[in-house]
Design an enzyme around this catalytic site. Sequence first.
Site, PDB file in Angstrom:
ATOM      1  N   SER A 194       0.635  -1.360   0.197  1.00 36.41           N
ATOM      2  CA  SER A 194       0.330   0.016   0.015  1.00 36.41           C
ATOM      3  C   SER A 194       1.227   1.321  -0.041  1.00 36.41           C
ATOM      4  O   SER A 194      -0.050   1.900   0.065  1.00 36.41           O
ATOM      5  CB  SER A 194      -1.217   0.149   1.009  1.00 36.41           C
ATOM      6  OG  SER A 194       0.065   0.093   2.057  1.00 36.41           O
ATOM      7  N   LYS A 253     -12.005  -2.012   3.722  1.00 40.04           N
ATOM      8  CA  LYS A 253     -11.675  -0.876   2.499  1.00 40.04           C
ATOM      9  C   LYS A 253     -12.041  -1.474   1.530  1.00 40.04           C
ATOM     10  O   LYS A 253     -13.307  -0.307   1.221  1.00 40.04           O
ATOM     11  CB  LYS A 253      -9.863  -1.396   2.243  1.00 40.04           C
ATOM     12  CG  LYS A 253      -8.947  -1.150   3.678  1.00 40.04           C
ATOM     13  CD  LYS A 253      -7.377  -1.176   3.626  1.00 40.04           C
ATOM     14  CE  LYS A 253      -6.876  -0.898   5.600  1.00 40.04           C
ATOM     15  NZ  LYS A 253      -5.507  -2.118   5.186  1.00 40.04           N
ATOM     16  N   THR A 283     -15.738 -10.560  21.587  1.00 37.57           N
ATOM     17  CA  THR A 283     -16.671 -10.616  21.128  1.00 37.57           C
ATOM     18  C   THR A 283     -17.180 -10.292  19.042  1.00 37.57           C
ATOM     19  O   THR A 283     -16.467  -9.415  18.013  1.00 37.57           O
ATOM     20  CB  THR A 283     -17.657  -9.048  21.146  1.00 37.57           C
ATOM     21  OG1 THR A 283     -17.649  -9.226  22.813  1.00 37.57           O
ATOM     22  CG2 THR A 283     -18.727  -9.071  21.346  1.00 37.57           C
ATOM     23  N   THR A 368       6.598   4.342   8.502  1.00 36.88           N
ATOM     24  CA  THR A 368       5.624   3.904   7.948  1.00 36.88           C
ATOM     25  C   THR A 368       6.653   3.613   6.548  1.00 36.88           C
ATOM     26  O   THR A 368       6.482   2.234   6.087  1.00 36.88           O
ATOM     27  CB  THR A 368       4.751   4.791   7.708  1.00 36.88           C
ATOM     28  OG1 THR A 368       3.575   4.880   9.131  1.00 36.88           O
ATOM     29  CG2 THR A 368       3.351   3.355   6.807  1.00 36.88           C
TER      30      THR A 368
HETATM   31  C1  LIG Z   1      -4.977  -2.104   6.906  1.00 41.88           C
HETATM   32  C2  LIG Z   1      -4.243  -3.385   6.474  1.00 41.88           C
HETATM   33  C3  LIG Z   1      -4.117  -4.503   7.055  1.00 41.88           C
HETATM   34  C4  LIG Z   1      -6.000  -4.871   8.756  1.00 41.88           C
HETATM   35  O1  LIG Z   1      -6.759  -4.525   7.604  1.00 41.88           O
HETATM   36  P1  LIG Z   1      -8.034  -4.161   8.552  1.00 41.88           P
HETATM   37  O2  LIG Z   1      -9.772  -4.318   9.214  1.00 41.88           O
HETATM   38  O3  LIG Z   1      -8.072  -1.972   8.563  1.00 41.88           O
HETATM   39  O4  LIG Z   1      -7.560  -3.844  10.230  1.00 41.88           O
HETATM   40  C5  LIG Z   1      -3.814  -5.255   7.142  1.00 41.88           C
HETATM   41  N1  LIG Z   1      -2.703  -5.646   6.127  1.00 41.88           N
HETATM   42  C6  LIG Z   1      -2.036  -4.904   5.118  1.00 41.88           C
HETATM   43  C7  LIG Z   1      -1.661  -4.672   3.862  1.00 41.88           C
HETATM   44  C8  LIG Z   1      -3.063  -3.022   5.724  1.00 41.88           C
HETATM   45  O5  LIG Z   1      -2.842  -1.906   4.522  1.00 41.88           O
END
Ligand SMILES: *Cc1c(COP(=O)(O)O)cnc(C)c1O
Length: 410
Positions: A194, A253, A283, A368
């Site tokens: 990403s 996402k 939960t 990051t």
């Molecule tokens: C955002 C992300 C996750 C985590 O997913 P969420 O549903 O936001 O917790 C896992 N892997 C990658 C590569 C991500 O960018």
Amino acid sequence: MKKDDAMEFDALFEAQLSTLRSEGNYRVFAELERYQGAYPKAVRHTDDEQRDVTVWCSNDYLCMGQHPAVLQAMHDTLEKSGAGAGGTRNISGTNHYHVQLERELADLHHKEDALLFTSGYVSNWASLGTLGSRLPNAVILSDALNHASMIEGIRQAKCDKKIWNHNDMEDLRRKLEECAPDATKIIAFESVYSMDGDIAPIKEVCDLADEFGAMTYIDEVHAVGMYGPRGAGVAEREGLMDRITLIEGTLGKAFGVMGGYITGSAALCDFIRSFASGFIFTTALPPAVAAGALASIKHLKESEMERQRQRRQVAKLRTALDKAGIPHIDNPSHIVPVMVKDPVKCKMISDVMLDEYGVYVQPINYPTVPKGTERLRFTPGPMHTDADIEHLVFALGELWKHCALARAVA
Ligand SMILES: *Cc1c(COP(=O)(O)O)cnc(C)c1O
């Protein structure tokens, strides 16, 4: 807790926070109020004002978080089933909608079964942690740029691990050759990364996995909903889903809701279901959330319109950036990283864009991304208009002049 002690505790917290600030790594969140039907516009709240902004860095890539079919399903299920799931999956929390959603996910990826988690983060952490700690002589071979949730899962597993250079098949081969003959090898990687928006050579990874008898674990979080004829991800687009042992994804996402999942064989899912603490002792997702995600997946399985519009706007943004000489990473995905390569300027540009141009893009700095590769990461969606793009590139051009940043040469 005594009053003096409380102050000493706070001093411990503050000491580390001030280090973070002095390194320029302190995170500030923009407070946004999204308006249903107005995406990508939102209202930004500060202490003294509220202002309209255009969001340029959302992971609700296809605007499914505001899709009528998703909202209707969530409204209906909220009315019918109420707010929460009322328990863990084990103790009264398994709802009809969870089961339907797991079936849908298994079908989406052409796997025997699927397992839902409260987030993609938890799905990676729990699954890698369980595989690595439970399988005999496990070795996890992890791409160097894997997401924090995978890294934490591997740490949790406490098994042997080998980090291979990002997308480097020769290095992966070397690391596989180093494994003991009796090792259970798990290759963990992502499809779309990403931050750079590059895509892994999935077929080559599968070929190596076959040669060395290794399992393949792929995170398709940034690809599900987005790639492949039914939105099952890059492995679907390339006809490789059946060669992957475990496909992990998110519902938060492109699917626009919340939750995470894995898919694989019935035995694999049963194994994770039975042994993963992060699956069992929490939960379950609210039924309305599961119903919303189900509607979103069903819609994107059939509809190409969102993907097509989004791709068109991504291409338009790239062309406009090229014309303006704004340097960005050319990659085969939907992510457009504009390179500033300076942490202070990156943060400053982001602040001015937000305050003066109503453009919201979060600066991406170390840790990051590596130092010297600081960037603004744009994710154009189907609802960004041509005028939005024009305004964005105009604002970037002004700031590029102001900061005396280098232009890309065409
Ligand atoms: C955002 C992300 C996750 C985590 O997913 P969420 O549903 O936001 O917790 C896992 N892997 C990658 C590569 C991500 O960018």
